[in-house]
Design a protein around this motif. Structure first.
Motif, short mmCIF file in Angstrom:
data_model
loop_
_atom_site.label_atom_id
_atom_site.label_comp_id
_atom_site.label_asym_id
_atom_site.label_seq_id
_atom_site.Cartn_x
_atom_site.Cartn_y
_atom_site.Cartn_z
N ALA A 16 59.89 11.99 -28.40
CA ALA A 16 59.48 11.39 -27.13
C ALA A 16 60.39 11.83 -25.99
CB ALA A 16 59.47 9.87 -27.25
N ARG A 19 59.53 15.52 -25.30
CA ARG A 19 58.23 15.63 -24.65
C ARG A 19 58.31 15.24 -23.19
NH1 ARG A 19 53.50 16.69 -26.96
NH2 ARG A 19 53.28 16.69 -29.24
N GLU A 20 59.09 14.21 -22.89
CA GLU A 20 59.19 13.76 -21.50
C GLU A 20 59.72 14.86 -20.59
OE1 GLU A 20 60.93 13.00 -17.98
OE2 GLU A 20 62.37 12.91 -19.64
N THR A 23 57.22 17.73 -20.15
CA THR A 23 55.99 17.44 -19.43
C THR A 23 56.11 17.98 -18.01
OG1 THR A 23 55.58 15.45 -20.75
CG2 THR A 23 54.44 15.61 -18.65
N LEU A 189 47.50 7.30 -20.98
CA LEU A 189 47.69 8.40 -21.93
C LEU A 189 46.50 8.50 -22.89
CD1 LEU A 189 49.92 10.48 -23.08
CD2 LEU A 189 50.30 8.71 -24.81
N GLY A 203 50.16 13.06 -20.42
CA GLY A 203 51.45 12.52 -20.05
C GLY A 203 51.62 12.42 -18.54
N SER A 275 58.85 8.38 -21.61
CA SER A 275 59.39 8.58 -22.96
C SER A 275 59.02 7.41 -23.86
CB SER A 275 60.92 8.72 -22.92
OG SER A 275 61.31 9.94 -22.33
N TYR A 278 55.39 7.69 -24.88
CA TYR A 278 55.22 8.66 -25.96
C TYR A 278 55.65 8.07 -27.30
CZ TYR A 278 54.47 12.58 -22.68
OH TYR A 278 53.98 13.44 -21.74
N HIS A 281 53.18 5.49 -28.59
CA HIS A 281 51.95 6.17 -29.03
C HIS A 281 52.14 6.76 -30.42
CE1 HIS A 281 48.31 8.58 -28.89
NE2 HIS A 281 49.02 9.64 -29.20
#
Length: 286
Positions: A16, A19-20, A23, A189, A203, A275, A278, A281
């Motif tokens: 997470a 990914r943040e 993005t 999301l 995102g 974050s 994510y 999720h």
């Protein structure tokens, strides 16, 4: 079983955080294309910081999986959190890349772990609710006293915003059960993913949705409370209206970045909550 669950949760937290930062494009924020409004950090530094924090997430997950009582959880998480902030500072040369995330993600890891321990539904809502119970009363304990007896030292930015405007920041977000994530970021999301958006664009939709509802002290500190309450929300809402299926045209985000750059606006609080979005999720999708 407990060990594998702890590893899953820790890996989800690390994923997470990565990914943040990856993005893109995130207005005013560090991403894969640039440093936004920041002169002291870039994508590589965020990834280095995320890697430094990664080994600690399993400890925060185990606090929940072990069934640490709700009233004792915050102290246990805080002990590891101090070590995490030290590791972050060593990795970044003292730059604050993830301090807010250490607080928020630690609580969600505990909440997710405690949901598994207690047999509660494996849902984002259960994880957020248990996280909130772990810090119940924190706003009153840590900020409320400032109104009754102001300290003789200078107030921190967060304390000043609370005294002057009642802003509770990350403490309030956590104690209220992460409403910016549960009611805004996560639904946005999921809707975007269901419409066929890439994970990146989903995102971005989540980020803009979070920006509209969270008390972002980073924005307030950089551009002022009145700007956050007024122009900032208007600009974010306009960008969200234009960034939609089926095209997911990113032009509105680049336009928003240009407007933010003039005021050095960086919605770092919303980024931390992305974050968290994510993470929840991933947790609830297993």
């Amino acid at each position: 079983m407990k060990s594998s669950e702890a590893e899953f949760l820790a890996t989800a937290a690390y994923e997470a955080s990565v990914r943040e930062v990856m993005t893109t494009p995130k207005p005013g924020l560090v991403d894969s294309e640039g440093s936004g409004c920041h002169d002291d950090m870039d994508c590589a530094l965020f990834l280095k910081s995320a890697r430094a924090l990664a080994p600690f997430w399993v400890r925060q997950a185990r606090a929940g999986l072990d069934g640490t009582p709700l009233e004792l959880a915050a102290a246990r998480l805080r002990a590891a959190g101090v070590e995490m902030e030290r590791a972050m500072a060593e990795a970044t040369g003292g730059v604050n890349t993830h301090k807010g995330l250490v607080y928020l993600m630690s609580l969600l890891l505990y909440g997710a772990g405690y949901a598994v321990f207690s047999g509660a539904p494996r849902s984002a809502e259960a994880a957020a609710d248990f996280a909130a119970l772990a810090v119940r009363g924190a706003v009153e304990r840590e900020l409320g006293a400032l109104l009754a007896e102001p300290p003789r030292r200078a107030l921190t930015n967060g304390e000043r915003l609370y005294v002057e405007h009642g802003v509770t920041g990350v403490r309030g977000e956590a104690e209220r059960g992460f409403p910016s994530v549960i009611n805004a970021g996560l639904p946005a999301l999921r809707r975007a993913l269901e419409s066929g958006a890439s994970f990146n664009d989903a995102g971005l939709a989540a980020l803009l949705s979070i920006m509209l509802v969270c008390e972002d002290s980073n924005v307030m500190h950089r551009a002022g409370y009145e700007y956050w309450r007024g122009e900032y929300l208007v600009l974010a809402a306009a960008a969200l209206r234009r960034f939609r299926a089926p095209s997911w045209n990113r032009a509105p985000l680049y336009e928003l970045e240009r407007k933010f750059m003039g005021r050095r606006v960086s919605p770092g609080g919303a980024a931390d909550l992305l974050s968290c979005t994510y993470f929840l999720h991933i947790f609830s999708s297993r």
